[in-house]
Design an enzyme around this catalytic site. Sequence first.
Site, mmCIF file in Angstrom:
data_model
loop_
_atom_site.group_PDB
_atom_site.id
_atom_site.type_symbol
_atom_site.label_atom_id
_atom_site.label_comp_id
_atom_site.label_asym_id
_atom_site.label_seq_id
_atom_site.Cartn_x
_atom_site.Cartn_y
_atom_site.Cartn_z
ATOM 1 N N GLY A 31 -16.126 5.127 -22.037
ATOM 2 C CA GLY A 31 -16.796 4.740 -23.265
ATOM 3 C C GLY A 31 -16.295 5.488 -24.490
ATOM 4 N N GLY A 36 -7.152 2.214 -28.380
ATOM 5 C CA GLY A 36 -6.371 2.394 -27.153
ATOM 6 C C GLY A 36 -7.027 1.677 -25.974
ATOM 7 C CG HIS A 37 -10.892 2.899 -24.495
ATOM 8 N ND1 HIS A 37 -11.402 3.753 -25.436
ATOM 9 C CD2 HIS A 37 -10.786 3.628 -23.356
ATOM 10 C CE1 HIS A 37 -11.605 4.941 -24.897
ATOM 11 N NE2 HIS A 37 -11.238 4.902 -23.637
ATOM 12 N N GLY A 147 -4.140 3.575 -19.169
ATOM 13 C CA GLY A 147 -3.279 3.997 -20.277
ATOM 14 C C GLY A 147 -2.306 5.089 -19.845
ATOM 15 C CB VAL A 176 -2.753 2.920 -28.928
ATOM 16 C CG1 VAL A 176 -2.892 2.428 -30.369
ATOM 17 C CG2 VAL A 176 -2.625 1.737 -27.977
ATOM 18 C CB SER A 185 -7.866 11.148 -27.295
ATOM 19 O OG SER A 185 -8.831 11.860 -26.566
ATOM 20 N NE ARG A 187 -12.203 15.700 -23.495
ATOM 21 C CZ ARG A 187 -11.963 15.216 -22.266
ATOM 22 N NH1 ARG A 187 -10.867 14.553 -22.015
ATOM 23 N NH2 ARG A 187 -12.842 15.416 -21.290
#
Length: 293
Positions: A31, A36-37, A147, A176, A185, A187
């Site tokens: 989540g 990127g996801h 990824g 990405v 990310s 993070r």
Amino acid sequence: MLETGDPRVVRTWSRAARTGGRRVGFVPTMGFLHEGHLRLVDVAHSHANAVAMSIFVNPLQFGPTEDFARYLRDIPRDRTMALERGVECLFVPEGKDIYRREAVVRVSPGSLAGHLCGPFRPGHFEGVLTVVAKLFHIVEPDVAVFGRKDAQQAALVRRMVADLDFPVEIVVVPTVREADGLALSSRNAGLSADERRSALALSRGLDAAHEAFRRGERDGTAIVNAVAGVVRKEPAANVEYIEAVDPETLGPVAAVSEATLVALAVRVGKTRLIDNVILGQGLAGDERLGERG
Ligand code: PAF
């Protein structure tokens, strides 16, 4: 979009899709989604015609001093993003839906966890493989998409699928990046503006490795030193490791080739960041935000 935390509902959806002649694609996530996801979802659509996504922050893959409790969560935002990108089934289990009883049996990553992040995160890859195996059994996908930013995770999942005969195809998608090179990310949201600037040392270091390779450098240590020379100039960046490894065994290589993976983990403030490059491709092989036609 079907949204559920119940594994049985997901399996029923998946089996109905396959009975209807559709190929099921799957994107497992923790989540706090970003582009990127969503690229993984796009790629899943190109390999399948019914796409499921899971959102589950897996406690088993966090060490006792790691950021499980602080890991950012925003299901309403994730739901909207998943829906807009054409996810048909969103699996959002709670801990009790996945770990219904004390887990005794786990999936061991073997020697592949002896390199890169493995020694710094004991138990992490065992936790990842165990939950991915469970998610594969729940979703029963034909194809699952990961990824390459998490290159060690992707290599381990491929290996688990091969060694344990999971009937699922694994597709790995290039990283990405933001326009300035920072790998996307979840993070990154924890970085202050100054820390974000410092974090650019990772992609600059990987660029230096690619440049050295392009100029003809083939010595693994020299390639690692090229990265370290850039990253260590950044005072806020604390290097955990920088390694040049074989992309399949993840073991260090003395002489590098086009296929060699150069990977690093760096702490910037409280945030631990990872990134990597395939030497023959360089960061140009990755996608930059704002550059898609
Ligand atoms: O990459 C992630 O987000 C996680 O490690 C995964 C694959 C969803 C397993 O928890």
